[in-house]
Design a protein around this motif. Structure first.
Motif, mmCIF file in Angstrom:
data_model
loop_
_atom_site.group_PDB
_atom_site.id
_atom_site.type_symbol
_atom_site.label_atom_id
_atom_site.label_comp_id
_atom_site.label_asym_id
_atom_site.label_seq_id
_atom_site.Cartn_x
_atom_site.Cartn_y
_atom_site.Cartn_z
ATOM 1 N N LEU A 214 0.858 -1.180 0.000
ATOM 2 C CA LEU A 214 0.000 0.000 0.000
ATOM 3 C C LEU A 214 0.895 1.231 0.000
ATOM 4 C CD1 LEU A 214 -2.519 -1.156 2.754
ATOM 5 C CD2 LEU A 214 -2.981 -1.086 0.304
ATOM 6 N N LEU A 215 0.449 2.303 -0.688
ATOM 7 C CA LEU A 215 1.248 3.523 -0.755
ATOM 8 C C LEU A 215 0.327 4.734 -0.743
ATOM 9 C CD1 LEU A 215 3.975 5.009 -1.210
ATOM 10 C CD2 LEU A 215 3.538 4.793 -3.671
ATOM 11 N N ASP A 216 0.657 5.691 0.109
ATOM 12 C CA ASP A 216 -0.008 6.991 0.097
ATOM 13 C C ASP A 216 0.806 7.891 -0.837
ATOM 14 O OD1 ASP A 216 -1.251 9.376 0.516
ATOM 15 O OD2 ASP A 216 -0.763 9.543 2.643
ATOM 16 N N ALA A 217 0.309 8.057 -2.069
ATOM 17 C CA ALA A 217 1.015 8.823 -3.090
ATOM 18 C C ALA A 217 0.464 10.237 -3.121
ATOM 19 C CB ALA A 217 0.882 8.158 -4.458
ATOM 20 N N GLY A 218 0.893 11.050 -2.188
ATOM 21 C CA GLY A 218 0.431 12.430 -2.147
ATOM 22 C C GLY A 218 -1.056 12.556 -1.916
ATOM 23 N N GLY A 219 -1.604 11.732 -1.038
ATOM 24 C CA GLY A 219 -3.033 11.772 -0.762
ATOM 25 C C GLY A 219 -3.852 10.825 -1.594
ATOM 26 N N LYS A 220 -3.217 10.081 -2.500
ATOM 27 C CA LYS A 220 -3.919 9.117 -3.341
ATOM 28 C C LYS A 220 -3.443 7.726 -2.962
ATOM 29 C CE LYS A 220 -4.576 12.243 -7.264
ATOM 30 N NZ LYS A 220 -4.149 13.467 -6.538
ATOM 31 N N LEU A 221 -4.385 6.814 -2.743
ATOM 32 C CA LEU A 221 -4.068 5.477 -2.255
ATOM 33 C C LEU A 221 -3.826 4.534 -3.425
ATOM 34 C CD1 LEU A 221 -3.834 3.516 0.151
ATOM 35 C CD2 LEU A 221 -6.284 3.045 -0.141
ATOM 36 N N LEU A 222 -2.617 3.968 -3.474
ATOM 37 C CA LEU A 222 -2.281 2.943 -4.457
ATOM 38 C C LEU A 222 -2.234 1.590 -3.774
ATOM 39 C CD1 LEU A 222 0.507 4.655 -6.595
ATOM 40 C CD2 LEU A 222 -1.842 4.199 -7.260
ATOM 41 N N VAL A 223 -2.831 0.597 -4.407
ATOM 42 C CA VAL A 223 -2.912 -0.755 -3.859
ATOM 43 C C VAL A 223 -2.206 -1.693 -4.831
ATOM 44 C CG1 VAL A 223 -4.441 -2.582 -3.062
ATOM 45 C CG2 VAL A 223 -5.109 -0.188 -2.771
ATOM 46 N N GLY A 224 -1.185 -2.409 -4.353
ATOM 47 C CA GLY A 224 -0.454 -3.354 -5.192
ATOM 48 C C GLY A 224 -0.680 -4.771 -4.723
ATOM 49 N N GLY A 225 -0.765 -5.680 -5.688
ATOM 50 C CA GLY A 225 -0.999 -7.080 -5.343
ATOM 51 C C GLY A 225 -0.430 -8.028 -6.369
ATOM 52 N N ASP A 226 -0.884 -9.273 -6.296
ATOM 53 C CA ASP A 226 -0.373 -10.307 -7.197
ATOM 54 C C ASP A 226 -0.645 -9.994 -8.663
ATOM 55 O OD1 ASP A 226 0.593 -11.884 -5.153
ATOM 56 O OD2 ASP A 226 -1.285 -12.967 -4.894
ATOM 57 N N LEU A 227 -1.737 -9.297 -8.938
ATOM 58 C CA LEU A 227 -2.168 -9.114 -10.319
ATOM 59 C C LEU A 227 -2.006 -7.694 -10.829
ATOM 60 C CD1 LEU A 227 -5.433 -11.263 -10.191
ATOM 61 C CD2 LEU A 227 -3.119 -11.978 -10.776
ATOM 62 N N GLY A 228 -1.388 -6.804 -10.046
ATOM 63 C CA GLY A 228 -1.175 -5.456 -10.552
ATOM 64 C C GLY A 228 -1.356 -4.400 -9.489
ATOM 65 N N VAL A 229 -1.597 -3.163 -9.961
ATOM 66 C CA VAL A 229 -1.706 -1.991 -9.091
ATOM 67 C C VAL A 229 -2.986 -1.247 -9.460
ATOM 68 C CG1 VAL A 229 -0.641 0.208 -8.427
ATOM 69 C CG2 VAL A 229 0.791 -1.786 -8.869
ATOM 70 N N ALA A 230 -3.638 -0.669 -8.465
ATOM 71 C CA ALA A 230 -4.839 0.115 -8.718
ATOM 72 C C ALA A 230 -4.846 1.329 -7.800
ATOM 73 C CB ALA A 230 -6.101 -0.723 -8.516
ATOM 74 N N TRP A 231 -5.445 2.400 -8.309
ATOM 75 C CA TRP A 231 -5.675 3.608 -7.510
ATOM 76 C C TRP A 231 -7.111 3.556 -7.006
ATOM 77 C CZ3 TRP A 231 -7.098 8.762 -10.253
ATOM 78 C CH2 TRP A 231 -7.450 9.723 -9.297
ATOM 79 N N VAL A 232 -7.263 3.550 -5.673
ATOM 80 C CA VAL A 232 -8.587 3.495 -5.063
ATOM 81 C C VAL A 232 -9.006 4.914 -4.708
ATOM 82 C CG1 VAL A 232 -9.946 2.635 -3.141
ATOM 83 C CG2 VAL A 232 -8.251 1.155 -4.212
ATOM 84 N N GLU A 233 -10.066 5.351 -5.371
ATOM 85 C CA GLU A 233 -10.579 6.702 -5.164
ATOM 86 C C GLU A 233 -12.055 6.585 -4.822
ATOM 87 O OE1 GLU A 233 -10.766 10.962 -7.579
ATOM 88 O OE2 GLU A 233 -10.897 9.056 -8.640
ATOM 89 N N GLY A 234 -12.409 6.919 -3.560
ATOM 90 C CA GLY A 234 -13.789 6.770 -3.151
ATOM 91 C C GLY A 234 -14.192 5.317 -3.218
ATOM 92 N N GLY A 235 -15.186 5.032 -3.974
ATOM 93 C CA GLY A 235 -15.644 3.651 -4.111
ATOM 94 C C GLY A 235 -15.270 3.032 -5.428
ATOM 95 N N THR A 236 -14.234 3.548 -6.093
ATOM 96 C CA THR A 236 -13.846 3.044 -7.417
ATOM 97 C C THR A 236 -12.359 2.725 -7.436
ATOM 98 O OG1 THR A 236 -15.549 4.415 -8.444
ATOM 99 C CG2 THR A 236 -13.846 3.515 -9.891
ATOM 100 N N ALA A 237 -12.002 1.614 -8.073
ATOM 101 C CA ALA A 237 -10.605 1.231 -8.258
ATOM 102 C C ALA A 237 -10.229 1.423 -9.724
ATOM 103 C CB ALA A 237 -10.378 -0.219 -7.843
#
Length: 979
Positions: free
Chosen positions: A496-519
């Protein structure tokens, strides 16, 4: 399997910090690459050189070879000029070309436009060419088995006849000061500057000798390295363990020194005391030492070695490695106190690396998680305990006693209030406060509630990464899972990374930016995608680094800004992998994360086998654009050198073009683009094959163009290009095509005119025949009516006139007979007129008048109910068509007058280009569908109407009208209707 079990198999305690310092005292590491005969490399190569275009050339007894970084090629030609012999002894780059010396004597000098061959015994010394050297003025010196010669004004002059002993000159070199060195037999000689005579340089018995740019380096058994030259004063190089080395050090790229030992090739580093120590060891291939009298440093600062087993390349890594012994795995590298970086590995004590380079070991072994809560407050989790470092104090707490053994700390985080969160493998989430452990119940009811990673972001929120693409936000009373509708598809969450207030989620299948209720998934332009992201970091330049199975991906700040603005687009990235010095993969489960940013901006990575770092602000780059080479053009018949204005023979339709680019550092990352003007609409990417085929080529002129970029994206936009032309056969020339086109045009016109004439003649014949038949038939009918019917009627009239005369006493009867006779006479006149009308077609007005008259005769006054309409421009009708049409319309009108009781009867003629349309409709009582189709039994009116239309090739439809009643609709094709 846990860390304890793995460590039990490997055993031992690793002094990590000390070992890393010993292995890489100068902070550099090199990659070794080897090519053997299986890869096409020459065996027992005797010399190596690099020409101006960047190709490496190897001389061997089996031929001359080139290497472009991808493949070796045995050459029978140099710049398109044939080699006199494939038994090559030596080769050397010369101004604008290549010099090649042969085993059985003779020398060739090749340039792109010319080849000069010197034959042994014909102005050139006999014997093998053993060495070639050039001075600063471009004069060439050649060592042969019969003496040393110099080339001057296209002549070969002997050198050192008075000061060198007779015999084979095995070596000739110029040092950096311009002195000339030679070896005759086992003796070494040097010619000082300003002198024409050589002086001997004494070499100790049984010593290993290496020539370097500043003199001879000699290593006698068990001694230190002596530097010999013509001066009486001798210098000395010191090894830390001279008895291990088999020869003097050899200079390499980036100021390095290299030497051989019994166990392999060693890169040396000079300590503060001036002593040379081993910094990096490369084990010998095939149990043999490297041949250091056959080395070369290319223009990109790579070191090339010729060995008995093949060819080797040593290239400096971009990353600096802190390599552990072979029995270490599971590395951890994270920020600790202040500016310290804390390093650890399995069964090894955690070491604190200070900003000044000093290392302090701790009591923590096998660290698996680390949390920097404050600059002077650090928590460390291990296999059996939780450690707290706070200022100068440190304390150890055992894990909850009910867990048993084999449960390690998976992740650490601190909530907004400062409470410590501890994820323990297979035991879920725990809180630790004031020395007390408590199971956190906020994950109660969640399947598989053990967090794999945790993060407290800059807004005070705490995030938990779980398995199966699940992310939870930890609130004071519960854990709130991100809904499945958010579309998070990263597999098991590992970072998990806090990229300047934006949450990035990394896992086995890639990376996603979680914003509100959308990835929003993060996608790269690079093929292969992102897999198993175990660490993410933002460096000081704002670039995003992601540690995946394939290496470290770097997304620059500008690209990341594009992602925040438009998440759907694929991003440009740069991959750093084993070719840059990153070996191994990060651990599957812990320690996580596998990336950390140190106080000085360095980026540290950790894999299961090593740890290392790079400074993102000063990444070593290859600034030299590759040279693009066009190698060959091959047709089905032969191979050509791609010279400009090349003319290919007639009927050439398929070619194969081979090309390459000389970037030797990481040739696998070199990009080549090509374009054939007149065929390709834009640039096309070339793969590692570096060749392309074109088929179905037409005669004419073409231009082929290739450009290339090195591994760092430095493009050679000028590239290489050449023009060639395919000669047309005589039937492919413009004049032949023009002549054929004119001939075809003339033939087409003549054929068209002939065909039109035939069609016209046949049509005229057909029309004439039909007209003649019609006229004959009408004439026959007219004759029959005139000769038979009219004459018979006339005879009857005469008889009735006699009867009329005899009925004088009966005036009433006489009046009736007289009226009948008047009608009969008028009928005869009308019939005679109609017989005459058979010889021409009626127009619309005449046809309408005939219909009105027929209606009046059938029922006096019925003509008042008729109306007539013409649509379109009236045309002349065919005689037969007009007669048949008039008969059908008369039958339809008389039927409406007699049987429909209609108040209105309309007749319409529509003259259209494709057909003649006629319609007779009334507003009467209508007609039964069966009668309309087949007619009334015993009556032949409707049947006759249908038969007449069939003879005309038309269509008839009898049915209800738009306002009731009956409508008779006729369609006659234009070619049958109009004259």
């Amino acid at each position: 399997m846990g860390i304890h079990r793995w460590a039990a198999l490997l055993g031992g305690v690793i002094a990590l910090a000390v070992q890393a310092q010993e292995l890489y005292p100068d902070g550099q590491s090199f990659e070794r690459r080897r090519w053997t005969q299986a890869d096409g490399a020459p065996q027992q190569a005797l010399s190596v050189t690099q020409t101006d275009e960047g190709l490496l050339w190897f001389a061997s007894a089996v031929g001359l070879y080139t290497f472009d970084g991808i493949r070796f090629r045995q050459m029978n030609q140099v710049y398109g000029h044939a080699l006199p012999s494939n038994n090559i002894m030596s080769t050397r780059k010369v101004a604008g070309g290549l010099a090649v010396g042969y085993y059985f004597g003779g020398l060739s000098i090749f340039t792109p436009g010319h080849a000069t061959h010197y034959v042994a015994g014909q102005g050139f010394p006999r014997g093998s060419v053993l060495g070639i050297s050039t001075d600063s003025d471009g004069r060439m010196y050649v060592a042969t088995s019969s003496g040393l010669v110099m080339r001057q004004d296209s002549q070969w002059l002997p050198v050192g006849q008075d000061s060198l002993p007779k015999g084979s000159v095995n070596l000739v070199k110029h040092d950096q000061s311009g002195r000339l060195w030679a070896r005759v037999g086992a003796e070494y000689y040097v010619r000082p500057l300003g002198s024409q005579a050589f002086v001997p340089v004494p070499v100790p018995p049984k010593a290993r000798v290496t020539w370097r740019m500043d003199g001879l380096y000699v290593l006698a058994p068990g001694k230190q390295v002596q530097v010999l030259d013509a001066q009486p004063t001798q210098r000395q190089e010191r090894y830390d363990q001279p008895q291990l080395y088999q020869g003097p050090p050899v200079p390499g790229p980036h100021g390095t020194l290299w030497a051989t030992r019994a166990d392999g090739l060693v890169r040396l580093a000079r300590g503060g005391d001036g002593v040379l120590r081993a910094a990096e060891l490369f084990a010998s291939a095939m149990g043999r030492e490297a041949q250091f009298d056959k080395i070369s440093i290319d223009r990109e600062d790579n070191l090339w070695l010729v060995t008995p087993g093949g060819i080797e390349r040593l290239r400096r890594h971009r990353f600096h490695r802190l390599e552990a012994p072979s029995n270490a795995f599971f590395w951890l590298a994270q920020r600790g106190f202040g500016e310290e970086l804390w390093l650890g590995a399995s069964r090894a004590p955690l070491a604190r690396l200070a900003a000044d380079g000093s290392r302090v070991p701790t009591e923590v072994e096998s660290p698996s998680a680390l949390l920097r809560q404050a600059p002077d407050h650090v928590w460390v989790g291990s296999a059996d305990a939780l450690w707290e470092f706070h200022g100068k104090a440190q304390q150890r707490w055992a894990l909850p006693p009910d867990l048993g053994r084999g449960y390690e700390v998976q992740a650490l985080a601190a909530e907004a209030g400062g409470r410590l969160l501890v994820a323990i493998s297979r035991n879920g989430l725990w809180t630790f406060e004031q020395g007390q452990w408590r199971q956190d119940q906020r994950l109660h009811g969640i399947e598989e509630p053990m967090p794999t990673c945790m993060l407290s972001d800059g807004q005070g929120r705490t995030w938990l990464g779980l398995t199966n693409s699940r992310l939870a936000e930890l609130t004071p009373g519960a854990a709130r899972l991100l809904p499945a509708s958010a579309g998070l598809q990263v597999g098991n969450v590992l970072s998990l990374l806090d990229a300047g207030g934006k949450l990035l989620v990394g896992g086995d299948l890639g990376v996603a930016w979680v914003e509100g209720g959308t990835a929003h998934p993060l996608r790269l332009q690079q093929p292969g995608g992102l897999q198993r992201i175990t660490g993410m970091v933002l460096d000081r330049q704002g670039s995003l680094w992601m540690h995946s199975n394939s290496g470290l991906h770097r997304v620059r700040q500008q690209e990341l800004a594009r992602f925040w603005a438009a998440p759907a687009q694929a991003l440009e990235s740069e991959l750093f992998n084993f070719e840059d010095g990153i070996n191994g993969m990060a651990a599957q489960s812990r320690p996580l994360p596998s990336l950390a940013l140190a106080h000085d901006g360095r980026l540290y990575y950790a894999t299961m086998t090593e740890s290392g770092w790079i400074d993102p602000a000063t990444i070593p780059r290859n600034t030299r654009a590759p040279t693009v080479l066009l190698q060959s053009l091959r047709t089905a018949e032969r191979e050509y050198q791609p010279a400009d204005q090349l003319l290919l023979p007639q009927r050439t339709t398929a070619i194969e073009l081979a090309f390459t680019a000389t970037a030797l550092s990481i040739p696998e990352r070199v990009r080549l683009k090509f374009r054939l003007d007149g065929v390709d609409t834009g640039w096309r990417e070339a793969g590692l094959e570096r060749r392309v085929q074109y088929t179905n080529l037409a005669p004419g002129g073409y231009r082929f163009h290739v450009i290339a970029a090195n591994e760092d994206g430095v493009w050679n936009h000028e590239g290489a290009q050449f023009r060639f032309e395919i000669e047309p056969a005589f039937w492919q020339t413009s004049w032949f095509r023009l002549a054929c086109a004119l001939a075809l045009l003339v033939a087409g016109v003549l054929l068209y005119r002939w065909r039109v004439a035939i069609i016209q003649r046949r049509a005229e014949q057909h029309v004439a025949l039909r007209l003649d038949a019609t006229l004959q038939e009408r004439s026959r009918i007219a004759r029959s009516l005139h000769d038979n019917l009219l004459q018979a009627v006339q005879a009857l009239l005469l008889r009735f006139h006699l009867v009329e005369q005899k009925l004088g006493q009966q005036p009433e009867l006489q009046k009736m007979v007289s009226s009948a006779l008047d009608y009969a006479e008028s009928l005869v006149v009308t019939t005679r007129d109609e017989v005459m009308e058979l010889r021409r077609a009626q127009d619309a007005d005449e046809m309408f008048a005939a219909l009105r008259h027929a209606a009046a005769q059938a029922a006096p006054g019925a003509e008042q109910r008729l109306s007539f309409t013409v649509v379109g421009q009236p045309r002349h009708l065919r005689i037969d068509t007009c007669a048949e049409l008039a008969s059908v319309l008369r039958e339809a009108v008389l039927n409406s007058v007699a049987h429909s009781g209609a108040a209105h009867i309309e007749v319409r003629l529509s003259f259209r280009d494709e057909a003649l349309l006629a319609e007779a409709r009334d507003d009467g009582i209508g007609l039964d569908a069966i009668v309309a189709q087949h007619g009334k039994s015993g009556h032949w009116g409707i049947t006759g109407m249908r038969e007449r239309m069939v003879r005309l090739g038309g269509q008839i439809e009898i049915g209800p009208g738009p306002k009731g009643g009956v409508a008779v609709r006729l369609v006659i094709p234009a070619q049958q209707a109009y004259a």
